[in-house]
Every structure is written in structure tokens, then in C-alpha cells.
Design a protein around this motif. Structure first.
Motif, short mmCIF file in Angstrom:
data_model
loop_
_atom_site.label_atom_id
_atom_site.label_comp_id
_atom_site.label_asym_id
_atom_site.label_seq_id
_atom_site.Cartn_x
_atom_site.Cartn_y
_atom_site.Cartn_z
N SER A 113 0.70 -1.28 0.21
CA SER A 113 -0.02 -0.13 -0.02
C SER A 113 0.89 1.18 0.20
N LEU A 114 2.25 1.10 -0.14
CA LEU A 114 2.88 2.35 0.35
C LEU A 114 3.96 2.68 -1.08
N VAL A 115 4.20 1.53 -1.59
CA VAL A 115 5.03 1.59 -2.92
C VAL A 115 4.40 0.98 -4.08
N SER A 116 4.92 1.32 -5.53
CA SER A 116 4.29 0.64 -6.55
C SER A 116 4.96 -0.92 -6.64
N GLU A 117 4.25 -1.49 -7.05
CA GLU A 117 4.41 -3.08 -7.22
C GLU A 117 5.55 -3.33 -7.89
N GLN A 118 5.98 -2.36 -9.06
CA GLN A 118 7.46 -2.79 -9.49
C GLN A 118 8.49 -2.46 -8.52
N LYS A 119 8.39 -1.43 -7.47
CA LYS A 119 9.53 -1.19 -6.82
C LYS A 119 9.51 -2.34 -5.67
N ASN A 120 8.16 -2.86 -5.05
CA ASN A 120 8.13 -3.77 -4.32
C ASN A 120 8.90 -5.09 -4.52
N ASN A 121 8.75 -5.35 -5.84
CA ASN A 121 9.35 -6.50 -6.59
C ASN A 121 10.88 -6.52 -6.49
N VAL A 122 11.31 -5.37 -6.55
CA VAL A 122 12.80 -4.97 -6.53
C VAL A 122 13.37 -5.29 -5.07
N LEU A 123 12.49 -4.76 -4.36
CA LEU A 123 13.01 -5.03 -2.73
C LEU A 123 12.77 -6.40 -2.32
N TYR A 124 11.59 -7.05 -2.99
CA TYR A 124 11.39 -8.48 -2.60
C TYR A 124 12.88 -9.25 -3.23
N ASP A 125 13.06 -8.98 -4.46
CA ASP A 125 14.15 -9.91 -5.13
C ASP A 125 15.55 -9.52 -4.12
N ALA A 126 15.78 -8.28 -3.75
CA ALA A 126 16.96 -7.95 -3.07
C ALA A 126 17.04 -8.73 -1.75
N ILE A 127 15.79 -8.90 -0.95
CA ILE A 127 15.81 -9.83 0.37
C ILE A 127 15.97 -11.14 0.04
N ASN A 128 15.35 -11.48 -1.20
CA ASN A 128 15.75 -12.83 -1.37
C ASN A 128 17.15 -13.21 -1.77
N GLU A 129 17.85 -12.49 -2.39
CA GLU A 129 19.17 -12.69 -2.94
C GLU A 129 20.09 -12.50 -1.53
N ALA A 130 19.75 -11.40 -0.64
CA ALA A 130 20.66 -11.35 0.35
C ALA A 130 20.26 -12.72 1.38
N ASN A 131 19.18 -13.11 1.51
CA ASN A 131 18.92 -14.31 2.34
C ASN A 131 19.51 -15.70 1.78
N THR A 132 19.43 -15.80 0.37
CA THR A 132 19.70 -17.13 -0.46
C THR A 132 21.24 -17.04 -0.27
N GLU A 133 21.90 -15.78 -0.57
CA GLU A 133 23.28 -15.86 -0.69
C GLU A 133 24.31 -15.53 0.39
N LYS A 134 23.16 -15.23 1.59
CA LYS A 134 23.72 -14.74 2.97
C LYS A 134 24.99 -13.83 2.77
#
Ligand code: ADP
Length: 491
Positions: A113-134
Motif C-alpha cells: 500500500s506504500l510503494v508501487s508493485e514494481q518497486k516492491n518486487n525490486v525490494l523482494y528480489d533484493a531480500i531474497n538474494e541477500a537471504n539465499t546468498e547470505k
């Protein structure tokens, strides 16, 4: 009565009792000492505990203060991606009143509800990448939280939180607002590009008249008659004054950059100064068959105090630009108005209007920066250094005024200058409708005031000496020459 002595328990002897008593006393004393020691230890432990508690509390309060006051956005998510912490900066930026309203909610649900879907996806990908690759993942994202703010640019560091076994317990996202930094760096890049363009323009601006001077000198030398020589001289004259203009602009800009530009105020005739400027511009406007008009407010004092040469430079630059950037047959108009007056000072507003090519609103802000031209194409078509308006702005500001532009692309431009000037000692105004008295030196006509006067020309460069003598010859002044300072002093 008989007593059976063998059945009587004789009990401990006095000595034994004394011995036991001593032993008990010793044990008691030992127990008492141990008890006291224990008491000491326990009170020490209590003290240590209280000290530790206090320092832990202080540390906790300190970190709480740091987190509450940090201007960066810090978000902590648990293993499942649910909000565990959000810094005040996040709450303020998003308008969320209380952290408890999002505590435990999945970050995707909150951010949706705070940022556009496209920006949300970029954040999601970054969190995923950080956690997967530690490892920490760094991204740059322009976000307008709640879709209402002006977008800010963030450098975001997403870091997985690992426990002592190396297992992920959550994720931390730190947002650093770098909007100003990016703007400054973009400005620096634009300034450096403008300087680069300026250098290439400049070499063109200097080489063109220089080539004309050299070429025309050769042509003039070979010309068989006076008409041919005259033509060459005229072209050399035009190219030289153009070159001098370019050099003057560069020198003025160098003075401005070194903060060395100064005004030399004198008492002068406002109409005369305007007259001289308009006479020069009139010739250029005539060449392009343009119509040059002006209107001078009759309430402007006739004699004013200020730097006449610098004000003339400002007006010449604005009027030359108007001529340069207006097509053949166009209109150029100058308007001078008295907008404020006090006992000793006046504020004048001078406007230069044209119906030329105009400047787009996007380009207007940049014009007053040094080395900037409306666009790259302008310099190629019209030439110029891009310094004139930067110098003009600086001079006008030094005169306690300002400059602004109103322009529509393709329709024309209006440059509006205000300057503060002093009132001259002769407080008179020209009569209404009185024509401007132009005090341009008529070529070849010696002025009576010079006749019979003597002048000493001190100049070590021979060619300059020759030029000065030739020019001054027309005035009727008797000229003496000195080649060195010493010679001049002796004379
Ligand atoms: P120069 O004219 O030497 O390039 P200036 O600083 O005087 O430098 O002007 C900067 C730029 O502003 C010009 O190159 C031109 O693009 C734009 N400009 C200035 N005056 C006008 C005008 N009257 N009409 C249209 N464009 C103008």
C-alpha cells in the motif's frame, strides 16, 4: 538402699565436655565466618548484578535513542519476513502512526500500500538474494512513499541476520536517502560537461575571428586598390572586436570565479549611457532588418550614481542576444521603469523583449549558469560562449538587483533586470517624451574640448602604441609617447 553402680551412665567427663564445647565453638566460628563470607559474596553479586543491569539498561536506552533519532529508515523482518522493527523515519515518511499497527505483518502486505508493485518486487528480489546468498545486497531505488511525496532516491542495504550457527534469523534493510547527493553529482557532471562544451565552443569562437583576421590581412596586402584594402580592413575590424568581446567575457568570468569583479560607481547621465548602448545595437538590428524600439520612464532621475560601464555591458549583452536570437524582420524592445525610490536610491527595472526563437522552460533555469547555452544546437547555429548571461547575472546581483526570464519557445523572450542605483547630485528628470540625447563620438569630428590638450601615451608594445596614436590623432590632442614607465615619469 543399694545402688547398682554398673548400670549408672557416668556420661562424658568434664574434660570431654570442655573439649567438645571447644570443638563446637570452633565449628560455630567457622560456620559464622563462612556465613559472613557467603553474605559478602551474595551482596557483591547483588551489586554486580545491579551494576550490570544499570549498564545494560543504559546501553539499551542508548541504542533505543539511536534508533529513534536515526534519520535513515531501518526495517527489521523476522525469519518469515514479518515486521519486527521499523525506525521512526519510516513511520514519519509513510504516515504510519504507531509501529504496533504493522508489527508482525508481512512486509509485502505493508509495502504494497506504500510503494508501487514494481518497486516492491525490486525490494523482494533484493531480500531474497541477500537471504539465499547470505550476504549484503545493495540496491538504489527511487521511491515516493504513499505515492504522494516527491520521489526520493535511496541507497538500500539488505543484510541477512545470522545467528552463531550461521542460520538466518531475519533480515535488516537500511535505507539511506541519497537524493541530494545524486542531485549534486548530476549538477557536477552537467557542469563538467558544460565546461567541456565551453572549451570546444571557445576554441571555435576564437579561431573563427582569428582566421578572418589572418586571411583578411593577406587579402588586404594583395588588394590592388583602396576599395579592396578598405573591405579587408572593415572585416578585420569586425573580427577583432568580436574577438575582443570573447576575450573580455573570458576575463570577466575569470574575475567572477576568483571573486575579483568589482564595480566602479560614478555619477552619470542615464540617458546618455542608454543612448550609446542603443546606437551600437541599432547597427546590428539594422543589418537584420529588425525593428528596435525603446521606452524610458520619464520619472527616472537624469543623473544617477552607479557603474555605467557595467550596466551598459548588461544591457548590451541582453540586446545583442535579442538581436542574435531573433529572425530577420523581428522586433526588439527595451523598457526602463522606475519601480521604487527613496531619498538617496532608486530601483530601476529594465526589460528587453524580443519575438525571436524563445527558450523552453526546461532550459531557462540553466541559462544563468556559466558555460551553459540553451542547447548544444544553439551554439552551433548562432555561436557564442555561453558566458554572457552568467556575467550579466553576477553584475546585476552586485548592483543589488536580480535578473529573470519569461519566454515561450518559438514566440520570444523577455529578460527582466532590476538594479539599485544612487540618485545623482543634480536631481532633475527629462521632460516627458523628450528624445534620448545620444552622446556617441561622431567619427572623424574632433571635439572642441580636446583641441590644444596634450596627452602622454605610455605603452611598451610598439603596435599598441601605434594604434593608440592613430586613434587619438583624430581628436586633435597633441600626443607624446613613452616606451617605458621610467621614460614616461621622466617626461
Ligand atoms: P551566448 O549568447 O554567448 O551563447 P549567453 O550567456 O549570453 O551566451 O546566452 C546563453 C544562451 O541563452 C544562448 O546561447 C541562448 O541559447 C540563450 N539565449 C540568451 N538570450 C536569448 C534570447 N533573447 N532568445 C533566445 N535564447 C536566448
Amino acid at each position: 538402699m543399694d545402688t547398682d553402680n554398673s548400670q549408672i551412665d557416668s556420661g562424658p567427663t568434664i574434660e570431654e565436655l570442655i573439649k567438645e564445647n571447644r570443638s563446637l565453638k570452633r565449628k560455630f566460628a567457622l560456620a559464622e565466618t563462612n556465613y559472613n563470607r557467603l553474605l559478602n559474596v551474595s551482596s557483591t553479586l547483588e551489586r554486580v548484578e545491579s551494576i550490570l543491569y544499570d549498564s545494560f539498561k543504559k546501553e539499551l536506552q542508548f541504542f533505543q535513542l539511536v534508533l529513534e533519532n536515526m534519520t535513515n529508515i531501518l526495517l527489521l523482518f523476522d525469519f518469515d519476513g514479518r515486521f519486527a522493527y521499523a525506525s521512526n523515519a519510516f513511520l514519519q515518511r509513510t504516515g504510519i502512526k504507531d509501529f504496533s499497527s504493522i508489527n508482525g505483518c508481512h512486509y509485502m502486505d505493508v509495502l504494497r500500500s506504500l510503494v508501487s508493485e514494481q518497486k516492491n518486487n525490486v525490494l523482494y528480489d533484493a531480500i531474497n538474494e541477500a537471504n539465499t546468498e547470505k550476504r549484503t545486497v545493495s540496491i538504489e531505488l527511487e521511491i515516493d512513499f504513499c505515492f504522494k511525496d516527491l520521489p526520493r532516491i535511496y541507497s538500500i542495504l539488505v543484510t541477512p541476520m545470522l545467528n552463531e550457527h550461521g542460520n538466518i534469523t531475519g533480515t535488516m534493510a537500511l535505507f539511506n536517502d541519497i537524493t541530494e547527493l545524486v542531485k549534486t553529482s548530476e549538477k557536477a557532471q552537467a557542469a563538467s560537461k558544460a565546461k567541456g562544451d565551453f572549451l570546444s565552443n571557445m576554441s571555435h569562437e576564437m579561431r573563427t575571428p582569428m582566421n578572418a583576421i589572418i586571411g583578411m590581412t593577406a587579402i588586404g596586402k594583395k588588394a590592388p586598390d583602396i576599395v579592396g584594402k578598405d573591405h579587408a580592413f572593415n572585416r578585420i575590424g569586425d573580427a577583432s572586436s568580436h574577438l575582443l568581446g570573447v576575450i573580455n567575457d573570458i576575463l570577466d568570468m575569470a574575475k567572477i570565479e576568483a571573486d575579483k569583479l568589482e564595480l566602479s560607481p560614478i555619477e552619470y547621465h542615464f540617458d546618455n549611457m542608454l543612448g550609446k548602448v542603443l546606437t551600437v545595437i541599432h547597427f546590428r538590428a539594422d543589418e537584420k532588418k529588425q525593428i528596435l524600439t525603446f521606452n524610458i520612464d520619464s520619472s527616472i532621475p537624469k543623473i544617477i550614481v552607479g557603474d555605467d560601464q557595467r550596466l551598459a555591458q548588461v544591457l548590451t549583452n541582453l540586446l545583442s542576444n535579442a538581436v542574435k536570437f531573433t529572425n530577420e524582420g523581428g522586433r526588439i524592445h527595451l523598457e526602463a521603469i522606475l519601480i521604487e525610490e527613496t531619498e538617496n536610491n532608486c530601483i530601476l527595472q529594465i526589460e528587453v523583449h524580443d519575438n525571436g526563437i524563445g527558450i523552453s522552460s526546461g532550459q531557462q533555469d540553466k541559462l544563468f549558469n556559466a558555460f551553459e547555452q540553451a542547447d548544444g544546437g544553439t551554439s552551433r547555429i548562432y555561436g557564442g560562449t555561453g558566458l554572457g548571461l552568467a556575467i550579466t547575472k553576477r553584475i546585476v546581483e552586485m548592483m543589488g538587483g536580480a535578473i529573470r526570464i519569461e519566454s515561450v519557445l518559438g514566440k520570444g523572450s523577455k529578460f527582466i533586470v532590476t538594479v539599485k542605483v544612487g540618485r545623482g547630485s543634480k536631481r532633475e528628470s527629462p521632460a516627458d517624451g523628450q528624445a534620448l540625447e545620444t552622446d556617441v563620438f561622431p567619427s572623424g569630428q574632433p571635439k572642441d574640448i580636446f583641441v590644444g590638450k596634450r596627452l602622454l601615451v605610455a605603452e611598451d608594445v610598439e603596435i599598441n602604441r601605434e594604434i593608440l596614436i592613430t586613434l587619438l590623432d583624430e581628436t586633435g590632442i597633441v600626443i607624446d609617447c613613452a616606451e617605458t614607465g621610467k621614460e614616461a615619469l621622466d617626461m
